[in-house]
Enzyme design. Structure first.
Site, PDB file in Angstrom:
ATOM      1  N   ASP A 143       0.816  -1.201   0.000  1.00 23.25           N
ATOM      2  CA  ASP A 143       0.000   0.000   0.000  1.00 23.25           C
ATOM      3  C   ASP A 143       0.857   1.261   0.000  1.00 23.25           C
ATOM      4  O   ASP A 143       1.879   1.337   0.696  1.00 23.25           O
ATOM      5  CB  ASP A 143      -0.887  -0.011   1.257  1.00 23.25           C
ATOM      6  N   GLU A 169       1.407  -0.149  -4.935  1.00 24.35           N
ATOM      7  CA  GLU A 169       0.468   0.921  -5.257  1.00 24.35           C
ATOM      8  C   GLU A 169       1.231   2.244  -5.281  1.00 24.35           C
ATOM      9  O   GLU A 169       1.364   2.918  -4.273  1.00 24.35           O
ATOM     10  CB  GLU A 169      -0.662   1.005  -4.228  1.00 24.35           C
TER      11      GLU A 169
END
Length: 482
Positions: free
Chosen positions: A250, A274
């Protein structure tokens, strides 16, 4: 005699003085049968072909999944269908207990080791269920030949106890104490202000600060040890104990790419980061530095611009404006995720009306496509998506060659490989049916639209030339007939 005559058409019978002359003596039933045999055009048996990279990943959640506490069991019931459709990986939300307890989507991590078995933050289970239900889901996925990817939030923590930080003089609103009584009931990876920024090493690292006061410092050896180096680290617990097969990192802008490199070196498995950035070169730089795959946000934004914002498909032909064009083997393509589909992102997503055209794009081009749970499980999309996955896993083979890219039309050919004919994708965002003459690599072949949107069966000539069509605001996907 009358019964005999009934078998023939009047055009084939001549009566002269009671003598019957029969010409081309074929029954009408036989005519129909023979015509059917000569005009039947069948699709290829796609099970005989392999695309360049078989498999599709499923993001197996959406924002604020319901019902609370039952998501793991919900997903488990879908696995057999997903596997049969050609899904080879699923991405689950961050499994650890978050500060928001049963309302947490996992992005406010408090206790990495509490995956639904300790009572803290007002709940034992996470929003998604219990540890036993998570392990049951992973086991069922493996039985269905599906890998399971864990969402890993390494940049920041939430939900600790209040603590004075001598490196923040005068600031008492710091919640950096994590122990058995303060947001870390598992007792593993207890933390204090030294493990966040600022600390005795430095004020901050070189990357962006997401939650400044609880931004984890990955230069602290203790943090490295507990996250991935120890035998009982977070990474090893998720992989060796729970059974996860890979990682979705993330918000990688909040820590150095070396964190991902070191994590992957220690525990292995598929990984994707990400990096929320629409610049393809920025994504490539991160891929080069980390060694990991990355979500192709550049591709997502180009599709949104081409289909919605600018309504101009020529954007898709621009050179190197997507990660999949620069580094296809490291590009994980998508058209929706839990962030893009939030209500506040209504103007920053691919519209519902254009989603199937976008799906057709990522499922026929190179890169590794990811489907979004809410799209796949939508009854209006599901059967089309299943068909696109079959096409992806069979005919999406060979080099990508753009045959036409203008405002309303985009035509792309996968040129195929030895024994695999490849395909041609034709997207039309105009309001009327479109047609265009193209020169293919298929010579003297009858073609079929494998998307089932066009019923015509054009044929190519000796040069491979033919005219293809696509319906308005839709697409067709062509390959050779059997």
């Amino acid at each position: 005699m009358i019964d005999f005559l009934k078998k023939y058409t009047t055009k084939t019978i001549l009566l002269l003085g009671g003598i019957v002359f029969v010409f081309n003596a074929c029954s009408s039933d036989d005519d129909a049968s023979n015509e059917e045999e000569t005009t039947a055009i069948n699709k290829l048996d796609l099970t005989q072909y392999n695309g360049d990279s078989k498999g599709v990943m499923m993001q197996a959640f959406y924002w604020d999944v319901e019902p609370i506490g039952e998501w793991y069991t919900t997903v488990e019931t879908k696995l057999a269908d997903w596997s049969a459709a050609g899904i080879n990986r699923i991405w689950l939300p961050a499994p650890g207990k978050g500060q928001s307890g049963s309302f947490s989507m996992g992005y406010d991590p408090s206790d990495y080791f509490d995956v639904g078995e300790f009572e803290q933050h007002g709940t034992i289970e996470t929003r998604f269920g219990s540890r036993a239900e998570l392990e049951g889901l992973i086991n069922t996925a493996h039985q269905n030949n599906i890998e399971v990817i864990a969402d890993i939030v390494l940049g920041h923590n939430s939900g600790g106890g209040q603590q004075d930080n001598p490196y923040r003089p005068g600031d008492t609103e710091v919640y950096s104490l994590f122990n058995e009584a303060n947001g870390n009931a598992s007792g593993k990876f207890n933390r204090s202000y030294e493990h966040f920024h600022p600390n005795s090493i430095h004020a901050n690292d070189a990357e962006a600060l997401f939650f400044e006061k609880t931004d984890l410092c990955h230069d602290q050896q203790y943090v490295k040890d507990w996250l991935w180096l120890r035998d009982d680290s977070v990474a090893n617990f998720y992989k060796d104990v729970l059974g996860f097969d890979g990682w979705r990192f993330d918000y990688v802008k909040s820590f150095a790419p070396s964190v991902v490199t070191e994590w992957n070196k220690k525990v292995g498995g598929f990984s994707v980061g990400e990096n929320f950035d629409g610049n393809a070169n920025t994504l490539k730089d991160w891929v080069d530095a980390s060694g990991s795959s990355a979500f192709d946000f550049a591709c997502f934004y180009r599709l949104e611009e081409a289909l919605d914002r600018d309504k101009d498909l020529s954007i898709l032909a621009e050179s190197k404006n997507m990660l999949r064009k620069i580094y296809p083997e490291k590009a994980v393509t998508f058209i929706a995720n839990h962030d893009t589909e939030k209500e506040e992102n209504l103007n920053n997503r691919i519209s519902y009306a254009n989603k199937m055209m976008a799906h057709a794009y990522i499922l026929t081009h190179d890169g590794y496509p990811t489907l979004f749970y809410s799209d796949y499980e939508n009854p209006l999309f599901k059967e089309q998506l299943k068909n696109l996955i079959v096409i992806r896993n069979s005919l999406a083979s060979g080099n990508v060659k753009i045959l036409k890219a203008v405002k309303n039309e985009y035509i792309m050919q996968r040129e195929g490989t030895d024994g695999n004919p490849g395909l041609i994708l034709y997207i039309n965002i105009g309001t009327e049916i479109a047609s265009h003459e193209v020169t293919t690599s298929w010579k003297n072949k009858t073609l079929i639209d494998y998307s089932n949107n066009i019923k015509d069966n054009p044929s190519t000539n000796l040069s491979g030339t033919t005219t293809l069509t696509a319906p308005p605001k839709s697409f067709s996907i062509w390959s050779i007939a059997q």
